[in-house]
Design an enzyme around this catalytic site. Structure first.
Site, PDB file in Angstrom:
ATOM      1  N   TYR A 165      -3.452  -0.400  -0.230  1.00  0.00           N
ATOM      2  CA  TYR A 165      -3.164  -0.100  -1.641  1.00  0.00           C
ATOM      3  C   TYR A 165      -4.409   0.409  -2.376  1.00  0.00           C
ATOM      4  O   TYR A 165      -4.297   1.148  -3.342  1.00  0.00           O
ATOM      5  CB  TYR A 165      -2.673  -1.358  -2.373  1.00  0.00           C
ATOM      6  CG  TYR A 165      -1.209  -1.676  -2.201  1.00  0.00           C
ATOM      7  CD1 TYR A 165      -0.652  -1.846  -0.942  1.00  0.00           C
ATOM      8  CD2 TYR A 165      -0.387  -1.829  -3.308  1.00  0.00           C
ATOM      9  CE1 TYR A 165       0.681  -2.164  -0.790  1.00  0.00           C
ATOM     10  CE2 TYR A 165       0.953  -2.152  -3.167  1.00  0.00           C
ATOM     11  CZ  TYR A 165       1.478  -2.321  -1.912  1.00  0.00           C
ATOM     12  OH  TYR A 165       2.807  -2.633  -1.775  1.00  0.00           O
TER      13      TYR A 165
ATOM     14  N   LYS B  84      -1.484  -6.909  12.649  1.00  0.00           N
ATOM     15  CA  LYS B  84      -1.120  -5.957  13.705  1.00  0.00           C
ATOM     16  C   LYS B  84      -2.379  -5.740  14.546  1.00  0.00           C
ATOM     17  O   LYS B  84      -2.907  -4.629  14.668  1.00  0.00           O
ATOM     18  CB  LYS B  84      -0.604  -4.648  13.058  1.00  0.00           C
ATOM     19  CG  LYS B  84      -0.012  -3.646  14.013  1.00  0.00           C
ATOM     20  CD  LYS B  84       1.350  -4.034  14.572  1.00  0.00           C
ATOM     21  CE  LYS B  84       1.840  -3.024  15.585  1.00  0.00           C
ATOM     22  NZ  LYS B  84       3.079  -3.442  16.273  1.00  0.00           N
TER      23      LYS B  84
ATOM     24  N   ASP C 210       5.507  -6.826  13.276  1.00  0.00           N
ATOM     25  CA  ASP C 210       6.862  -6.420  13.710  1.00  0.00           C
ATOM     26  C   ASP C 210       7.631  -7.632  14.225  1.00  0.00           C
ATOM     27  O   ASP C 210       8.809  -7.829  13.917  1.00  0.00           O
ATOM     28  CB  ASP C 210       6.801  -5.282  14.752  1.00  0.00           C
ATOM     29  CG  ASP C 210       5.803  -5.530  15.877  1.00  0.00           C
ATOM     30  OD1 ASP C 210       5.003  -6.488  15.784  1.00  0.00           O
ATOM     31  OD2 ASP C 210       5.823  -4.757  16.853  1.00  0.00           O
TER      32      ASP C 210
ATOM     33  N   ASP D 233       3.925  -7.250   1.137  1.00  0.00           N
ATOM     34  CA  ASP D 233       4.889  -6.588   0.259  1.00  0.00           C
ATOM     35  C   ASP D 233       6.229  -6.454   0.971  1.00  0.00           C
ATOM     36  O   ASP D 233       7.280  -6.811   0.443  1.00  0.00           O
ATOM     37  CB  ASP D 233       4.351  -5.205  -0.142  1.00  0.00           C
ATOM     38  CG  ASP D 233       5.325  -4.459  -1.032  1.00  0.00           C
ATOM     39  OD1 ASP D 233       5.848  -5.080  -1.975  1.00  0.00           O
ATOM     40  OD2 ASP D 233       5.570  -3.262  -0.777  1.00  0.00           O
TER      41      ASP D 233
ATOM     42  N   ASP E 137       9.886  -8.893   0.470  1.00  0.00           N
ATOM     43  CA  ASP E 137      11.215  -8.361   0.116  1.00  0.00           C
ATOM     44  C   ASP E 137      12.238  -8.784   1.161  1.00  0.00           C
ATOM     45  O   ASP E 137      13.359  -9.167   0.830  1.00  0.00           O
ATOM     46  CB  ASP E 137      11.193  -6.822   0.032  1.00  0.00           C
ATOM     47  CG  ASP E 137      11.042  -6.323  -1.407  1.00  0.00           C
ATOM     48  OD1 ASP E 137      10.299  -6.964  -2.173  1.00  0.00           O
ATOM     49  OD2 ASP E 137      11.669  -5.307  -1.760  1.00  0.00           O
TER      50      ASP E 137
HETATM   51  C1  IPM Z   1       5.599  -5.930  -5.614  1.00  0.00           C
HETATM   52  C2  IPM Z   1       5.961  -4.497  -5.909  1.00  0.00           C
HETATM   53  C3  IPM Z   1       4.676  -3.726  -6.188  1.00  0.00           C
HETATM   54  C4  IPM Z   1       3.809  -3.804  -4.962  1.00  0.00           C
HETATM   55  C5  IPM Z   1       4.899  -2.260  -6.585  1.00  0.00           C
HETATM   56  C6  IPM Z   1       5.796  -2.151  -7.797  1.00  0.00           C
HETATM   57  C7  IPM Z   1       3.607  -1.541  -6.805  1.00  0.00           C
HETATM   58  O1  IPM Z   1       6.680  -3.953  -4.870  1.00  0.00           O
HETATM   59  O2  IPM Z   1       5.012  -6.598  -6.478  1.00  0.00           O
HETATM   60  O3  IPM Z   1       5.945  -6.408  -4.531  1.00  0.00           O
HETATM   61  O4  IPM Z   1       4.003  -3.040  -4.002  1.00  0.00           O
HETATM   62  O5  IPM Z   1       2.911  -4.641  -4.938  1.00  0.00           O
HETATM   63 MG    MG Z   2       7.233  -5.353  -3.376  1.00  0.00          MG
END
Ligand code: IPM
Ligand code: MG
Length: 346
Positions: free
Chosen positions: A137, A182, A214, A238, A242
Protein backbone atom coordinates in the site's frame (compact mmCIF):
# COMPACT_ATOMS: atom_id res chain seq x y z
CA UNK A 1 -11.70 12.89 32.43
CA UNK A 2 -13.76 13.58 29.34
CA UNK A 3 -13.59 11.29 26.37
CA UNK A 4 -12.81 13.41 23.32
CA UNK A 5 -13.86 11.66 20.15
CA UNK A 6 -13.24 12.93 16.63
CA UNK A 7 -15.96 11.82 14.25
CA UNK A 8 -15.51 11.42 10.51
CA UNK A 9 -18.84 10.23 9.19
CA UNK A 10 -17.55 10.01 5.64
CA UNK A 11 -19.43 9.17 2.47
CA UNK A 12 -22.17 6.79 1.25
CA UNK A 13 -23.69 4.91 4.18
CA UNK A 14 -20.98 6.29 6.51
CA UNK A 15 -23.12 9.12 7.97
CA UNK A 16 -26.10 6.80 8.60
CA UNK A 17 -24.21 4.08 10.41
CA UNK A 18 -21.97 6.42 12.39
CA UNK A 19 -24.94 8.49 13.57
CA UNK A 20 -26.35 5.30 15.06
CA UNK A 21 -23.04 4.38 16.70
CA UNK A 22 -23.01 7.84 18.29
CA UNK A 23 -26.52 7.37 19.68
CA UNK A 24 -25.37 4.11 21.23
CA UNK A 25 -22.23 5.71 22.68
CA UNK A 26 -24.25 8.58 24.15
CA UNK A 27 -26.68 6.15 25.76
CA UNK A 28 -24.02 3.96 27.30
CA UNK A 29 -21.96 6.93 28.51
CA UNK A 30 -25.02 8.40 30.16
CA UNK A 31 -25.68 5.11 31.89
CA UNK A 32 -22.15 4.87 33.29
CA UNK A 33 -21.78 8.60 33.84
CA UNK A 34 -18.89 9.10 31.45
CA UNK A 35 -18.47 12.56 29.95
CA UNK A 36 -18.08 12.37 26.19
CA UNK A 37 -17.53 15.04 23.50
CA UNK A 38 -17.83 14.55 19.77
CA UNK A 39 -16.10 16.75 17.19
CA UNK A 40 -17.23 16.29 13.61
CA UNK A 41 -14.58 16.45 10.89
CA UNK A 42 -14.47 16.04 7.15
CA UNK A 43 -12.46 13.54 5.13
CA UNK A 44 -12.84 11.63 1.87
CA UNK A 45 -15.37 12.71 -0.74
CA UNK A 46 -17.21 15.10 1.57
CA UNK A 47 -13.91 16.86 2.28
CA UNK A 48 -12.95 16.98 -1.39
CA UNK A 49 -16.26 18.67 -2.18
CA UNK A 50 -15.94 21.14 0.70
CA UNK A 51 -12.22 21.88 0.72
CA UNK A 52 -10.66 20.40 -2.40
CA UNK A 53 -8.64 17.80 -0.50
CA UNK A 54 -9.65 14.43 0.98
CA UNK A 55 -7.49 14.58 4.10
CA UNK A 56 -7.45 18.25 5.22
CA UNK A 57 -4.73 19.27 7.65
CA UNK A 58 -7.35 20.50 10.09
CA UNK A 59 -8.89 17.02 10.17
CA UNK A 60 -5.55 15.29 10.77
CA UNK A 61 -4.50 17.77 13.46
CA UNK A 62 -7.81 17.59 15.30
CA UNK A 63 -7.68 13.77 15.21
CA UNK A 64 -4.19 13.92 16.71
CA UNK A 65 -5.50 16.02 19.59
CA UNK A 66 -8.41 13.67 20.25
CA UNK A 67 -8.40 10.47 22.31
CA UNK A 68 -9.99 8.43 19.54
CA UNK A 69 -11.51 8.68 16.08
CA UNK A 70 -14.77 7.15 14.92
CA UNK A 71 -14.89 6.87 11.15
CA UNK A 72 -17.61 5.68 8.75
CA UNK A 73 -16.21 4.97 5.31
CA UNK A 74 -14.68 7.17 2.65
CA UNK A 75 -15.04 7.54 -1.09
CA UNK A 76 -17.44 6.58 -3.83
CA UNK A 77 -17.89 6.63 -7.62
CA UNK A 78 -18.13 10.42 -7.69
CA UNK A 79 -14.49 10.71 -6.59
CA UNK A 80 -13.02 7.50 -8.07
CA UNK A 81 -11.19 9.30 -10.86
CA UNK A 82 -9.24 11.33 -8.27
CA UNK A 83 -7.48 8.24 -6.97
CA UNK A 84 -8.01 9.61 -3.49
CA UNK A 85 -5.80 8.09 -0.78
CA UNK A 86 -7.21 10.03 2.14
CA UNK A 87 -7.95 6.99 4.32
CA UNK A 88 -4.39 5.76 3.80
CA UNK A 89 -3.01 9.22 4.55
CA UNK A 90 -5.03 9.40 7.77
CA UNK A 91 -3.85 5.95 8.91
CA UNK A 92 -0.24 6.81 8.14
CA UNK A 93 -0.32 10.31 9.67
CA UNK A 94 -1.88 8.97 12.86
CA UNK A 95 0.65 6.15 13.09
CA UNK A 96 -2.00 3.43 13.11
CA UNK A 97 0.11 0.44 12.19
CA UNK A 98 -2.07 -2.23 13.81
CA UNK A 99 -5.46 -3.01 12.35
CA UNK A 100 -7.42 -5.32 14.60
CA UNK A 101 -10.47 -7.12 13.25
CA UNK A 102 -12.29 -9.49 15.58
CA UNK A 103 -14.39 -12.05 13.72
CA UNK A 104 -17.25 -13.31 15.84
CA UNK A 105 -20.10 -15.51 14.73
CA UNK A 106 -23.01 -14.75 17.01
CA UNK A 107 -24.94 -17.92 17.83
CA UNK A 108 -28.10 -16.22 16.48
CA UNK A 109 -26.59 -15.75 13.02
CA UNK A 110 -25.45 -19.33 12.52
CA UNK A 111 -28.15 -19.80 9.88
CA UNK A 112 -26.57 -17.23 7.56
CA UNK A 113 -22.96 -18.29 8.05
CA UNK A 114 -22.06 -19.89 4.69
CA UNK A 115 -19.97 -22.56 6.43
CA UNK A 116 -21.78 -25.77 7.37
CA UNK A 117 -22.77 -26.25 10.99
CA UNK A 118 -20.41 -29.11 11.75
CA UNK A 119 -17.39 -26.98 10.85
CA UNK A 120 -18.15 -24.14 13.20
CA UNK A 121 -17.80 -24.28 16.94
CA UNK A 122 -20.54 -22.69 18.98
CA UNK A 123 -18.67 -19.53 19.81
CA UNK A 124 -16.56 -19.13 16.68
CA UNK A 125 -14.33 -16.22 17.47
CA UNK A 126 -10.91 -15.23 16.20
CA UNK A 127 -9.05 -12.01 15.63
CA UNK A 128 -7.00 -10.70 12.73
CA UNK A 129 -3.99 -8.42 13.28
CA UNK A 130 -3.25 -6.71 9.99
CA UNK A 131 -0.20 -4.47 9.48
CA UNK A 132 -1.70 -1.20 8.24
CA UNK A 133 0.88 1.43 7.33
CA UNK A 134 3.42 -0.35 5.17
CA UNK A 135 3.73 -3.11 2.57
CA UNK A 136 2.46 -2.76 -0.97
CA UNK A 137 0.00 0.00 0.00
CA UNK A 138 2.83 2.37 0.83
CA UNK A 139 5.83 1.10 -1.13
CA UNK A 140 7.46 2.80 -4.08
CA UNK A 141 5.24 3.24 -7.10
CA UNK A 142 5.97 3.79 -10.73
CA UNK A 143 3.86 4.14 -13.81
CA UNK A 144 4.21 4.94 -17.46
CA UNK A 145 1.55 4.56 -20.12
CA UNK A 146 2.17 0.82 -20.52
CA UNK A 147 3.81 -0.19 -17.25
CA UNK A 148 2.97 0.05 -13.57
CA UNK A 149 4.67 -1.10 -10.42
CA UNK A 150 3.76 -1.22 -6.71
CA UNK A 151 6.55 -2.37 -4.42
CA UNK A 152 5.90 -4.44 -1.34
CA UNK A 153 8.37 -3.14 1.23
CA UNK A 154 8.89 -3.94 4.90
CA UNK A 155 11.41 -2.90 7.50
CA UNK A 156 12.05 -5.29 10.34
CA UNK A 157 10.78 -2.81 12.96
CA UNK A 158 7.44 -2.56 11.15
CA UNK A 159 7.01 -6.30 11.50
CA UNK A 160 8.23 -6.36 15.09
CA UNK A 161 5.76 -3.80 16.41
CA UNK A 162 2.65 -5.44 14.91
CA UNK A 163 3.94 -8.86 15.97
CA UNK A 164 4.22 -7.66 19.59
CA UNK A 165 0.59 -6.52 19.49
CA UNK A 166 -0.57 -9.86 18.11
CA UNK A 167 1.50 -11.93 20.56
CA UNK A 168 0.25 -9.84 23.48
CA UNK A 169 -3.32 -10.53 22.35
CA UNK A 170 -2.60 -14.23 21.92
CA UNK A 171 -1.18 -14.36 25.45
CA UNK A 172 -4.53 -13.17 26.79
CA UNK A 173 -6.52 -15.55 24.59
CA UNK A 174 -5.99 -19.19 23.66
CA UNK A 175 -2.21 -18.77 23.21
CA UNK A 176 -2.17 -19.75 19.57
CA UNK A 177 -0.95 -17.44 16.83
CA UNK A 178 -1.00 -18.05 13.09
CA UNK A 179 1.30 -15.85 11.03
CA UNK A 180 0.34 -15.61 7.37
CA UNK A 181 2.83 -14.85 4.61
CA UNK A 182 4.05 -16.00 1.21
CA UNK A 183 7.55 -16.94 2.27
CA UNK A 184 7.93 -19.47 -0.54
CA UNK A 185 7.96 -16.58 -3.02
CA UNK A 186 8.39 -13.12 -1.48
CA UNK A 187 11.46 -11.58 0.16
CA UNK A 188 9.24 -9.43 2.40
CA UNK A 189 7.57 -12.61 3.59
CA UNK A 190 10.89 -14.27 4.36
CA UNK A 191 11.77 -11.27 6.51
CA UNK A 192 8.28 -11.42 8.00
CA UNK A 193 8.63 -15.07 8.99
CA UNK A 194 12.12 -14.64 10.40
CA UNK A 195 11.03 -11.62 12.43
CA UNK A 196 7.88 -13.28 13.76
CA UNK A 197 9.96 -16.29 14.85
CA UNK A 198 12.38 -13.96 16.62
CA UNK A 199 9.60 -12.12 18.47
CA UNK A 200 7.85 -15.40 19.31
CA UNK A 201 10.78 -16.31 21.59
CA UNK A 202 9.64 -13.52 23.91
CA UNK A 203 6.25 -15.21 24.19
CA UNK A 204 7.13 -18.84 24.92
CA UNK A 205 3.62 -19.60 26.15
CA UNK A 206 2.20 -18.87 22.69
CA UNK A 207 2.20 -21.62 20.09
CA UNK A 208 3.23 -20.04 16.78
CA UNK A 209 2.50 -21.46 13.35
CA UNK A 210 3.11 -20.12 9.85
CA UNK A 211 0.76 -20.50 6.90
CA UNK A 212 1.12 -19.40 3.32
CA UNK A 213 -1.58 -16.94 2.43
CA UNK A 214 -3.17 -19.13 -0.26
CA UNK A 215 -3.42 -21.99 2.21
CA UNK A 216 -4.77 -19.61 4.90
CA UNK A 217 -7.51 -18.46 2.51
CA UNK A 218 -8.49 -22.09 2.01
CA UNK A 219 -8.26 -23.03 5.72
CA UNK A 220 -10.57 -20.13 6.65
CA UNK A 221 -13.33 -21.86 4.71
CA UNK A 222 -12.32 -25.44 5.46
CA UNK A 223 -12.00 -25.09 9.23
CA UNK A 224 -12.19 -21.56 10.64
CA UNK A 225 -12.37 -22.86 14.20
CA UNK A 226 -8.66 -23.72 14.06
CA UNK A 227 -7.75 -20.01 14.26
CA UNK A 228 -7.44 -17.74 17.24
CA UNK A 229 -5.01 -14.90 16.44
CA UNK A 230 -4.03 -14.34 12.82
CA UNK A 231 -1.09 -12.02 12.15
CA UNK A 232 -0.40 -10.79 8.66
CA UNK A 233 0.84 -7.99 6.43
CA UNK A 234 -1.26 -5.21 4.95
CA UNK A 235 -2.69 -6.55 1.69
CA UNK A 236 -3.01 -10.17 2.82
CA UNK A 237 -4.90 -8.89 5.86
CA UNK A 238 -7.16 -6.75 3.71
CA UNK A 239 -8.16 -9.74 1.62
CA UNK A 240 -8.38 -12.32 4.41
CA UNK A 241 -10.47 -10.03 6.61
CA UNK A 242 -13.09 -9.56 3.90
CA UNK A 243 -13.15 -13.31 3.42
CA UNK A 244 -13.41 -13.88 7.18
CA UNK A 245 -16.20 -11.34 7.53
CA UNK A 246 -18.59 -13.71 5.80
CA UNK A 247 -18.05 -16.17 8.62
CA UNK A 248 -19.73 -13.65 10.90
CA UNK A 249 -22.63 -13.61 8.46
CA UNK A 250 -22.10 -10.27 6.73
CA UNK A 251 -19.43 -7.64 6.32
CA UNK A 252 -22.00 -5.41 7.99
CA UNK A 253 -21.16 -7.17 11.25
CA UNK A 254 -17.38 -6.70 11.24
CA UNK A 255 -15.88 -3.90 13.38
CA UNK A 256 -12.28 -2.79 13.36
CA UNK A 257 -9.79 -0.91 15.47
CA UNK A 258 -6.60 0.68 14.20
CA UNK A 259 -3.99 1.39 16.83
CA UNK A 260 -0.50 2.78 17.22
CA UNK A 261 1.80 2.38 20.22
CA UNK A 262 -0.46 4.03 22.82
CA UNK A 263 -4.17 3.98 23.62
CA UNK A 264 -5.16 6.28 20.77
CA UNK A 265 -7.15 4.47 18.12
CA UNK A 266 -9.29 4.90 15.05
CA UNK A 267 -12.42 2.80 14.94
CA UNK A 268 -14.30 2.03 11.77
CA UNK A 269 -16.58 -0.62 10.36
CA UNK A 270 -14.69 -2.92 7.99
CA UNK A 271 -17.15 -2.30 5.18
CA UNK A 272 -17.04 0.43 2.56
CA UNK A 273 -19.38 3.28 1.62
CA UNK A 274 -21.91 1.07 -0.23
CA UNK A 275 -23.17 3.95 -2.41
CA UNK A 276 -25.88 1.71 -3.91
CA UNK A 277 -27.78 1.58 -0.62
CA UNK A 278 -26.79 4.97 0.81
CA UNK A 279 -29.50 7.23 2.20
CA UNK A 280 -32.12 4.47 2.35
CA UNK A 281 -31.93 3.60 6.04
CA UNK A 282 -31.23 -0.05 5.21
CA UNK A 283 -27.50 -0.34 5.98
CA UNK A 284 -26.45 -2.51 8.91
CA UNK A 285 -25.13 -0.24 11.70
CA UNK A 286 -23.85 -3.14 13.83
CA UNK A 287 -20.25 -3.03 12.52
CA UNK A 288 -20.11 0.65 13.55
CA UNK A 289 -21.80 0.01 16.89
CA UNK A 290 -19.36 -2.82 17.65
CA UNK A 291 -16.50 -0.52 16.58
CA UNK A 292 -17.69 1.96 19.21
CA UNK A 293 -17.57 -0.88 21.75
CA UNK A 294 -13.97 -1.61 20.70
CA UNK A 295 -13.17 2.07 21.27
CA UNK A 296 -14.50 1.92 24.81
CA UNK A 297 -12.48 -1.23 25.45
CA UNK A 298 -9.13 -0.42 23.80
CA UNK A 299 -8.79 3.36 24.12
CA UNK A 300 -10.84 4.18 27.19
CA UNK A 301 -10.44 0.89 29.12
CA UNK A 302 -14.16 0.85 29.87
CA UNK A 303 -14.84 -2.82 29.42
CA UNK A 304 -18.08 -2.59 31.42
CA UNK A 305 -19.58 -0.22 28.84
CA UNK A 306 -18.06 -2.19 25.95
CA UNK A 307 -19.57 -5.44 27.26
CA UNK A 308 -22.85 -3.63 27.69
CA UNK A 309 -22.98 -2.66 24.02
CA UNK A 310 -21.92 -6.09 22.79
CA UNK A 311 -24.51 -7.79 24.97
CA UNK A 312 -27.19 -5.38 23.76
CA UNK A 313 -26.36 -6.31 20.15
CA UNK A 314 -26.54 -9.99 21.07
CA UNK A 315 -29.92 -9.50 22.75
CA UNK A 316 -31.36 -7.67 19.75
CA UNK A 317 -30.20 -10.51 17.51
CA UNK A 318 -31.56 -13.11 19.92
CA UNK A 319 -34.95 -11.38 19.79
CA UNK A 320 -34.86 -11.93 16.03
CA UNK A 321 -34.19 -8.34 15.01
CA UNK A 322 -32.25 -8.14 11.74
CA UNK A 323 -31.15 -5.72 9.07
CA UNK A 324 -31.59 -6.62 5.40
CA UNK A 325 -28.10 -8.09 4.94
CA UNK A 326 -28.58 -10.65 7.72
CA UNK A 327 -32.33 -11.26 7.38
CA UNK A 328 -32.02 -14.44 5.32
CA UNK A 329 -35.27 -13.68 3.50
CA UNK A 330 -37.20 -12.86 6.69
CA UNK A 331 -38.49 -9.47 7.80
CA UNK A 332 -36.00 -6.83 8.81
CA UNK A 333 -35.62 -3.41 10.40
CA UNK A 334 -34.05 -0.19 9.18
CA UNK A 335 -30.70 1.22 10.25
CA UNK A 336 -32.27 3.50 12.83
CA UNK A 337 -34.91 1.02 14.02
CA UNK A 338 -32.50 -1.82 14.80
CA UNK A 339 -30.43 0.70 16.74
CA UNK A 340 -33.55 1.64 18.74
CA UNK A 341 -33.81 -2.01 19.73
CA UNK A 342 -30.12 -2.24 20.64
CA UNK A 343 -30.38 0.94 22.71
CA UNK A 344 -33.39 -0.46 24.53
CA UNK A 345 -31.17 -3.28 25.85
CA UNK A 346 -28.45 -0.96 27.19
C1 IPM B 1 -10.22 -1.70 4.38
C2 IPM B 1 -10.51 -1.11 3.02
C3 IPM B 1 -9.39 -0.14 2.67
C4 IPM B 1 -8.10 -0.91 2.64
C5 IPM B 1 -9.59 0.60 1.34
C6 IPM B 1 -10.90 1.35 1.32
C7 IPM B 1 -8.44 1.50 1.03
O1 IPM B 1 -10.65 -2.11 2.08
O2 IPM B 1 -10.14 -0.94 5.36
O3 IPM B 1 -10.13 -2.92 4.48
O4 IPM B 1 -7.77 -1.57 1.64
O5 IPM B 1 -7.38 -0.87 3.64
MG1 MG C 1 -10.67 -4.06 2.89
Amino acid sequence: MDMNIAVIKGDGIGPEVISQAIRVLKTVCEKYNYAVNFTELLAGGAAIDATGTGAPEHTINTCKKSDAVLLGALGGPKWDHLNDRSLLIIRKELGLFANIRPVILFEELKDICPIKDNFIKNDLNFIIFRELTSGIYFGRKEKTSNYACDCMEYYEYEIERIAHKAFAAATGRSKKLTSVDKANVLETSKLWRRTVDKISKQYPQVKTEHLYVDNAAMQLIRNPAQFDVILTENMFGDILSDEASMISGSIGMLPSASMGEGDFGLYEPSHGTAPDIAGQNIANPIASILSAALMLRYTFKKSDAADNIENAVKKALAQGYRTADIANGKSFLGTKEITDKIISYI
